[in-house]
Scaffold this motif. Structure first.
Motif, short mmCIF file in Angstrom:
data_model
loop_
_atom_site.label_atom_id
_atom_site.label_comp_id
_atom_site.label_asym_id
_atom_site.label_seq_id
_atom_site.Cartn_x
_atom_site.Cartn_y
_atom_site.Cartn_z
N ALA A 33 1.12 -1.44 0.00
CA ALA A 33 -0.32 0.06 0.13
C ALA A 33 0.82 1.50 0.14
N LEU A 34 0.57 2.30 -0.25
CA LEU A 34 1.04 4.30 0.01
C LEU A 34 0.97 4.07 1.30
N TRP A 35 2.86 4.58 1.29
CA TRP A 35 2.80 4.60 3.06
C TRP A 35 3.62 5.94 3.40
N ARG A 36 3.01 7.47 3.24
CA ARG A 36 2.89 8.45 3.95
C ARG A 36 4.45 8.28 5.08
N LYS A 37 4.97 8.86 4.63
CA LYS A 37 6.65 8.72 5.72
C LYS A 37 6.19 9.81 6.17
N GLY A 38 6.19 9.02 8.10
CA GLY A 38 5.98 10.59 9.46
C GLY A 38 4.89 9.78 10.11
N ASP A 39 3.96 9.84 9.48
CA ASP A 39 2.59 8.98 10.23
C ASP A 39 2.65 8.47 11.36
N THR A 40 3.79 7.30 11.60
CA THR A 40 3.87 6.99 13.05
C THR A 40 5.42 7.53 13.80
N SER A 41 6.28 8.06 12.59
CA SER A 41 7.43 7.47 13.72
C SER A 41 7.35 9.87 13.84
N GLY A 42 6.60 10.30 13.16
CA GLY A 42 7.11 11.92 13.18
C GLY A 42 7.94 13.04 12.87
N ALA A 43 8.51 11.53 11.64
CA ALA A 43 10.14 11.85 11.45
C ALA A 43 9.14 11.73 9.57
N PHE A 44 8.99 13.06 9.03
CA PHE A 44 8.66 13.56 7.89
C PHE A 44 8.85 14.67 7.02
N GLN A 45 8.59 13.66 5.59
CA GLN A 45 9.70 14.84 4.37
C GLN A 45 8.32 15.86 3.70
N GLU A 46 8.68 16.64 3.83
CA GLU A 46 8.90 18.37 3.27
C GLU A 46 8.73 17.82 2.13
N LEU A 47 7.54 17.94 1.25
CA LEU A 47 8.70 17.77 -0.39
C LEU A 47 8.72 19.19 -0.90
N VAL A 48 9.84 19.12 -1.58
CA VAL A 48 10.29 20.78 -2.17
C VAL A 48 10.05 20.32 -3.84
N SER A 49 10.59 19.17 -4.29
CA SER A 49 10.04 19.00 -5.85
C SER A 49 10.46 17.27 -6.00
N ILE A 50 9.73 17.20 -7.36
CA ILE A 50 9.72 15.49 -8.41
C ILE A 50 10.46 15.97 -8.93
N ALA A 51 10.89 15.30 -9.90
CA ALA A 51 12.18 15.44 -10.39
C ALA A 51 12.44 14.39 -11.93
N PHE A 52 12.17 13.68 -12.85
CA PHE A 52 12.61 12.70 -13.50
C PHE A 52 13.85 12.85 -14.07
N ASP A 53 14.56 12.10 -14.08
CA ASP A 53 16.02 11.96 -14.49
C ASP A 53 15.59 11.59 -16.35
N CYS A 54 17.14 11.57 -17.05
CA CYS A 54 17.31 12.51 -18.27
C CYS A 54 16.60 11.12 -19.67
N ASP A 55 16.16 9.86 -18.94
CA ASP A 55 15.32 9.30 -20.13
C ASP A 55 13.53 8.79 -19.03
N ALA A 56 13.19 9.33 -18.23
CA ALA A 56 11.92 9.73 -17.85
C ALA A 56 11.94 8.03 -17.02
N ASP A 57 13.09 7.64 -16.80
CA ASP A 57 12.49 6.15 -16.05
C ASP A 57 12.59 5.99 -14.37
#
Length: 188
Positions: A20-44
């Motif tokens: 299933a999807l796992w949202r980092k920090g829901d149980t630990s409290g150590a979460f990640q604020e998303l800054v950006s999402i990027a694909f590599d040069c050939d999008a894989d």
């Protein structure tokens, strides 16, 4: 995962163990604020750029920011300095530098001069040692002034994109001020 991350502004990943999807920090409290999402040069492949949040601000179950071990180099230095700024024990040299701006200023001048001397000796090992010393004091000043390694990196990235550049000549009044400051340190 991508859609969920964009919707909530946090790191969300597919967990094979949970299936299933796992949202980092829901149980630990150590979460990640998303800054950006990027694909590599050939999008894989996808790279999530995040800011670790929480105490400790970590991703790995071992308390590290990544699953590839603890920070090293400048990232480690800057995180240690930020921690010392908040939690330094009495008697800590770093705390003394945070509290005594004149001492920090003088150490910056002293270490910069030592870098110059090491370069003139043409000894790469000595240059690296003196630059490491100067980096400690520079990033102590950075933390004392409220800036981060990320802030410095962003400024460097912006400057590397400039089309028009200044000539880069030394500023005579700055040189004279530094020489006077070094003289006063040496004569103290």
């Amino acid at each position: 995962s991508l859609h969920a991350s964009l919707c909530c502004g946090r790191g969300v990943y597919w967990s094979r163990s949970r299936n299933a999807l796992w949202r980092k920090g829901d149980t630990s409290g150590a979460f990640q604020e998303l800054v950006s999402i990027a694909f590599d040069c050939d999008a894989d492949a996808v790279r999530f750029c995040v800011r670790q949040r929480g105490e400790p601000a970590s991703f790995c179950h071992q308390g590290w920011r990544t699953c590839w071990g603890p920070d090293t180099g400048l990232a480690h230095l800057c995180r240690t300095l930020e921690d010392r700024k908040r939690n330094a024990p009495e008697g800590s040299y770093t705390k003394r530098l945070f509290d005594d701006r004149a001492l920090l200023r003088n150490k910056l001048l002293e270490e910069a001069q030592e870098v110059i001397e090491a370069v003139e000796e043409n000894d790469p090992k000595h240059v690296a040692e003196e630059v490491a010393d100067l980096a400690y004091f520079l990033f102590t000043a950075c933390a004392a002034g409220g800036a981060t390694l990320e802030d410095v990196t962003n400024v460097l990235d912006l400057r590397s994109r400039k089309v028009k550049r200044r000539p880069g000549n030394a500023k005579e009044h700055r040189i004279k001020a530094a020489e006077a400051a070094l003289d006063s340190i040496n004569n103290a």
